[in-house]
Design an enzyme around this catalytic site. Structure first.
Site, PDB file in Angstrom:
ATOM      1  N   HIS A  67       1.322  -0.858   0.169  1.00 33.42           N
ATOM      2  CA  HIS A  67      -0.193  -0.153  -0.248  1.00 33.42           C
ATOM      3  C   HIS A  67       0.865   1.385  -0.262  1.00 33.42           C
ATOM      4  CE1 HIS A  67      -0.116   1.260   4.126  1.00 33.42           C
ATOM      5  NE2 HIS A  67       0.580  -0.122   4.769  1.00 33.42           N
ATOM      6  N   ASP A 169       5.744   2.337   7.402  1.00 37.01           N
ATOM      7  CA  ASP A 169       4.851   1.476   6.441  1.00 37.01           C
ATOM      8  C   ASP A 169       4.154   2.181   5.232  1.00 37.01           C
ATOM      9  OD1 ASP A 169       2.074   0.046   7.038  1.00 37.01           O
ATOM     10  OD2 ASP A 169       1.397   1.004   9.243  1.00 37.01           O
ATOM     11  N   GLU A 201      -4.832   1.490   2.539  1.00 40.88           N
ATOM     12  CA  GLU A 201      -5.209   0.509   3.041  1.00 40.88           C
ATOM     13  C   GLU A 201      -5.019   0.666   4.661  1.00 40.88           C
ATOM     14  OE1 GLU A 201      -2.680  -2.250   5.696  1.00 40.88           O
ATOM     15  OE2 GLU A 201      -2.642  -0.233   6.105  1.00 40.88           O
ATOM     16  N   GLU A 202      -5.341   1.862   4.601  1.00 36.87           N
ATOM     17  CA  GLU A 202      -5.405   2.304   6.418  1.00 36.87           C
ATOM     18  C   GLU A 202      -6.276   2.772   7.399  1.00 36.87           C
ATOM     19  OE1 GLU A 202      -2.241   1.671   8.330  1.00 36.87           O
ATOM     20  OE2 GLU A 202      -0.694   1.927   7.244  1.00 36.87           O
ATOM     21  N   ASP A 224       3.832  -5.808   3.051  1.00 37.91           N
ATOM     22  CA  ASP A 224       3.829  -4.841   4.446  1.00 37.91           C
ATOM     23  C   ASP A 224       4.816  -4.809   5.533  1.00 37.91           C
ATOM     24  OD1 ASP A 224       2.560  -2.580   5.754  1.00 37.91           O
ATOM     25  OD2 ASP A 224       0.600  -3.338   5.277  1.00 37.91           O
ATOM     26  N   HIS A 310       3.811   3.214  13.104  1.00 37.81           N
ATOM     27  CA  HIS A 310       2.602   4.458  13.321  1.00 37.81           C
ATOM     28  C   HIS A 310       3.087   5.512  14.063  1.00 37.81           C
ATOM     29  CE1 HIS A 310      -1.246   2.103  11.269  1.00 37.81           C
ATOM     30  NE2 HIS A 310      -0.827   2.405  10.244  1.00 37.81           N
TER      31      HIS A 310
HETATM   32 CO    CO Z   1      -0.098   0.771   8.551  1.00 40.80          CO
HETATM   33 ZN    ZN Z   2       0.564  -1.332   6.382  1.00 40.94          ZN
END
Ligand code: CO
Ligand code: ZN
Length: 340
Positions: A67, A169, A201-202, A224, A310
């Protein structure tokens, strides 16, 4: 494989702007890198960047996805004095926000502040007790408005074997896929290969869902990040930085198909590439959505171990990235069959 090349790709990708739903800037950056490596590039209705590389006649349809969206903040309200309130885009933690900066698509930068006279001043603040100071003097003068999306600002750093940045990420997954395509540029592959750089995606694996439906793959693999258990007082998790890319067994959203899991393990062992097995108790990836497409797709995930996921300073190990590329190349060079 050239480390400097992957490092430069990673730097370029992580420093680009692309919160969920506003991926056009990062999409242009990735598109410029992949266009010459594949036969066809298109963008679907949700904004996924879908690339296609035709393989030998009769090859299976293999979908690889990473992603390109990142977490961020969206402005919900601007007060009379020009301070903006926000809601998270994806999962963000107030603890890693305060004192940080966000940047909007326009390049406007905001500082994340916290209410000083809040009731629970001795506790962790809630997101709604934070605000953005974008230097505006009033609502009319404010350089951002309701609906504008911002991402963390943090430059890429390389130190020893570690790489640190915001948006590892999953821009690291995007970099791994591009590097694998580069390696395959002058090699034969039996697969009818689709490499997708997915959106949203998030906020719920949304781009993966539509792109996998459209492609209708025989096998799907997400690339990922995954968490680690190697920091002080961390949760019990076997994955650590530097011990190789991780082959996902399961996470909170899916159980990897045994065929895909075994394929990754066998290709790693045959090529003597270090790898780890991953069981992640929270979170999931695009593989969860791809697996449940149509009547079901055998799906799995190759994970790059990452600390501080994150947060604005996500950390990976260069060796895991390089070995992730090597493992994908092994998958791409051979048919999808596994020994039972
Ligand atoms: Co993420
Ligand atoms: Zn991710």
């Amino acid at each position: 494989m050239q480390t400097e090349n992957i490092q430069e790709l990673t730097r370029k990708f992580v420093e680009s702007y692309g919160p969920s739903g506003a991926e056009d800037q990062i999409r242009d950056v990735i598109r410029a890198e992949v266009e010459s490596l594949v036969d066809e590039v298109r963008v679907d209705a949700l904004g996924n960047l879908i690339t296609h590389k035709t393989g030998d006649e009769g090859g299976q349809r293999l979908l690889l996805a990473a992603h390109m969206d990142e977490i961020g903040v969206m402005v919900t309200y601007v007060d009379e004095k020009g301070f903006a309130r926000f809601t998270p885009i994806g999962g963000i933690n107030p603890l890693t926000c305060i004192g940080g900066r966000v940047m909007f698509a326009s390049g406007v930068v905001g500082v994340i502040g916290v209410e000083q006279k809040r009731d629970n001043a001795d506790k962790i603040p809630q997101i709604n007790q934070l605000y953005l100071d974008v230097g505006g003097a009033s609502r009319d003068d404010c350089p951002v408005q309701v609906g504008d999306a911002g991402v963390f600002v943090r430059p890429f750093a390389a130190q020893g074997s570690r790489w640190i940045a915001k948006a590892m990420d999953d821009r690291i997954g995007c970099a791994v896929l591009v590097a694998a395509l580069q390696e395959m540029a002058d090699q034969d592959s039996p697969h009818d290969l689709y490499v997708v750089f997915s959106v949203q995606e998030e906020v719920g694996l949304r781009g993966a869902r539509t792109s996998a439906y459209g492609i209708d793959p025989d096998v799907a693999i997400a690339v990922d990040v995954t968490g680690t258990g190697d920091t002080p007082e961390s949760r019990h998790m076997a994955v650590k930085l530097g011990a190789g890319p991780a082959v996902k067994i399961q996470d909170a959203g899916m159980i990897a198909h045994p065929m895909v899991r075994n394929l990754l393990v066998q290709r790693a062992e045959a090529a003597e590439i270090p790898y780890q097995l991953e069981v992640l108790t929270g979170g999931s990836t695009d593989a969860a959505a791809m697996q449940l497409t149509r009547a079901g797709v055998p799906a799995g995930c190759l994970s790059i171990p990452c600390r501080y996921i994150h947060s604005p300073s996500e950390m990976v190990d260069r060796r895991d990235v390089e070995n992730g590329v090597r493992l994908l190349v092994e998958v791409l060079r051979q048919a999808l069959s596994v020994e039972s």
